[in-house]
Design a protein around this motif. Sequence first.
Motif, PDB file in Angstrom:
ATOM      1  N   TRP A  18       0.820  -1.213   0.000  1.00  0.00           N
ATOM      2  CA  TRP A  18       0.000   0.000   0.000  1.00  0.00           C
ATOM      3  C   TRP A  18       0.852   1.260   0.000  1.00  0.00           C
ATOM      4  O   TRP A  18       0.521   2.252  -0.647  1.00  0.00           O
ATOM      5  N   ALA A  19       1.977   1.240   0.721  1.00  0.00           N
ATOM      6  CA  ALA A  19       2.873   2.402   0.720  1.00  0.00           C
ATOM      7  C   ALA A  19       3.429   2.644  -0.681  1.00  0.00           C
ATOM      8  O   ALA A  19       3.548   3.794  -1.111  1.00  0.00           O
ATOM      9  N   THR A  20       3.745   1.580  -1.385  1.00  0.00           N
ATOM     10  CA  THR A  20       4.235   1.710  -2.754  1.00  0.00           C
ATOM     11  C   THR A  20       3.169   2.309  -3.660  1.00  0.00           C
ATOM     12  O   THR A  20       3.451   3.184  -4.480  1.00  0.00           O
ATOM     13  N   ARG A  21       1.944   1.861  -3.510  1.00  0.00           N
ATOM     14  CA  ARG A  21       0.848   2.404  -4.330  1.00  0.00           C
ATOM     15  C   ARG A  21       0.655   3.895  -4.060  1.00  0.00           C
ATOM     16  O   ARG A  21       0.465   4.692  -4.987  1.00  0.00           O
ATOM     17  N   ILE A  22       0.699   4.296  -2.794  1.00  0.00           N
ATOM     18  CA  ILE A  22       0.494   5.698  -2.434  1.00  0.00           C
ATOM     19  C   ILE A  22       1.633   6.571  -2.948  1.00  0.00           C
ATOM     20  O   ILE A  22       1.408   7.665  -3.478  1.00  0.00           O
ATOM     21  N   ILE A  27       3.897  10.533  -6.911  1.00  0.00           N
ATOM     22  CA  ILE A  27       4.863  10.833  -7.974  1.00  0.00           C
ATOM     23  C   ILE A  27       4.138  11.147  -9.280  1.00  0.00           C
ATOM     24  O   ILE A  27       4.519  12.077  -9.997  1.00  0.00           O
ATOM     25  N   GLU A  28       3.072  10.386  -9.573  1.00  0.00           N
ATOM     26  CA  GLU A  28       2.303  10.637 -10.796  1.00  0.00           C
ATOM     27  C   GLU A  28       1.663  12.018 -10.790  1.00  0.00           C
ATOM     28  O   GLU A  28       1.460  12.615 -11.845  1.00  0.00           O
ATOM     29  N   MET A  29       1.344  12.542  -9.612  1.00  0.00           N
ATOM     30  CA  MET A  29       0.731  13.860  -9.531  1.00  0.00           C
ATOM     31  C   MET A  29       1.759  14.974  -9.660  1.00  0.00           C
ATOM     32  O   MET A  29       1.478  16.006 -10.262  1.00  0.00           O
ATOM     33  N   VAL A  30       2.947  14.792  -9.108  1.00  0.00           N
ATOM     34  CA  VAL A  30       3.918  15.877  -8.997  1.00  0.00           C
ATOM     35  C   VAL A  30       4.845  15.990 -10.210  1.00  0.00           C
ATOM     36  O   VAL A  30       5.141  17.102 -10.660  1.00  0.00           O
ATOM     37  N   VAL A  31       5.294  14.886 -10.750  1.00  0.00           N
ATOM     38  CA  VAL A  31       6.304  14.924 -11.814  1.00  0.00           C
ATOM     39  C   VAL A  31       5.830  15.694 -13.053  1.00  0.00           C
ATOM     40  O   VAL A  31       6.589  16.518 -13.584  1.00  0.00           O
ATOM     41  N   PRO A  32       4.598  15.495 -13.558  1.00  0.00           N
ATOM     42  CA  PRO A  32       4.184  16.303 -14.721  1.00  0.00           C
ATOM     43  C   PRO A  32       4.166  17.810 -14.431  1.00  0.00           C
ATOM     44  O   PRO A  32       4.503  18.616 -15.296  1.00  0.00           O
ATOM     45  N   GLY A  57      -1.317  15.483 -14.445  1.00  0.00           N
ATOM     46  CA  GLY A  57      -0.883  14.594 -13.369  1.00  0.00           C
ATOM     47  C   GLY A  57      -1.999  14.284 -12.381  1.00  0.00           C
ATOM     48  O   GLY A  57      -2.161  13.141 -11.958  1.00  0.00           O
ATOM     49  N   GLY A  58      -2.765  15.293 -12.008  1.00  0.00           N
ATOM     50  CA  GLY A  58      -3.883  15.068 -11.090  1.00  0.00           C
ATOM     51  C   GLY A  58      -4.961  14.186 -11.693  1.00  0.00           C
ATOM     52  O   GLY A  58      -5.511  13.307 -11.020  1.00  0.00           O
ATOM     53  N   SER A  59      -5.239  14.394 -12.976  1.00  0.00           N
ATOM     54  CA  SER A  59      -6.245  13.561 -13.647  1.00  0.00           C
ATOM     55  C   SER A  59      -5.792  12.119 -13.737  1.00  0.00           C
ATOM     56  O   SER A  59      -6.558  11.186 -13.469  1.00  0.00           O
ATOM     57  N   PHE A  60      -4.527  11.911 -14.113  1.00  0.00           N
ATOM     58  CA  PHE A  60      -4.005  10.558 -14.234  1.00  0.00           C
ATOM     59  C   PHE A  60      -3.966   9.865 -12.868  1.00  0.00           C
ATOM     60  O   PHE A  60      -4.320   8.686 -12.748  1.00  0.00           O
ATOM     61  N   ALA A  61      -3.567  10.587 -11.831  1.00  0.00           N
ATOM     62  CA  ALA A  61      -3.521  10.004 -10.492  1.00  0.00           C
ATOM     63  C   ALA A  61      -4.923   9.658  -9.993  1.00  0.00           C
ATOM     64  O   ALA A  61      -5.118   8.625  -9.333  1.00  0.00           O
ATOM     65  N   MET A  62      -5.908  10.481 -10.304  1.00  0.00           N
ATOM     66  CA  MET A  62      -7.281  10.186  -9.907  1.00  0.00           C
ATOM     67  C   MET A  62      -7.784   8.926 -10.600  1.00  0.00           C
ATOM     68  O   MET A  62      -8.436   8.073  -9.985  1.00  0.00           O
ATOM     69  N   TRP A  63      -7.454   8.785 -11.866  1.00  0.00           N
ATOM     70  CA  TRP A  63      -7.843   7.588 -12.606  1.00  0.00           C
ATOM     71  C   TRP A  63      -7.193   6.343 -11.982  1.00  0.00           C
ATOM     72  O   TRP A  63      -7.840   5.312 -11.804  1.00  0.00           O
ATOM     73  N   GLN A  64      -5.913   6.452 -11.634  1.00  0.00           N
ATOM     74  CA  GLN A  64      -5.220   5.331 -11.009  1.00  0.00           C
ATOM     75  C   GLN A  64      -5.828   5.018  -9.638  1.00  0.00           C
ATOM     76  O   GLN A  64      -5.965   3.851  -9.270  1.00  0.00           O
TER      77      GLN A  64
END
Length: 88
Positions: A18-22, A27-32, A57-64
């Motif tokens: 779970w820590a890895t998923r979070i 990272i998916e939100m911040v890097v873009p 990044g926020g859209s992709f992270a929400m989808w994930q």
Amino acid sequence: MPTKPPPDQSPIVIASQWATRIMTLAIEMVVPGLAGIWLDGRLGTKALFTLLGFALGGSFAMWQLLRITRSPQRPRSGSNDDREQRGP
């Protein structure tokens, strides 16, 4: 797609998964957005690519996040999988 962990997994293993998923979501939100800041600096634009990066990044992270938290499909009561688990 998340599934039920096998009963032999320790709580530490489940917590690290779970820590890895979070961390991946963060990272998916911040890097873009950071890439957008860098691109804005190189091209001399004000905040165009920064806003686009954080929005993407926020859209992709929400989808994930929705993919991770979606409940797994349960077999119907009459399926073969259910009969195999119950036995003869």
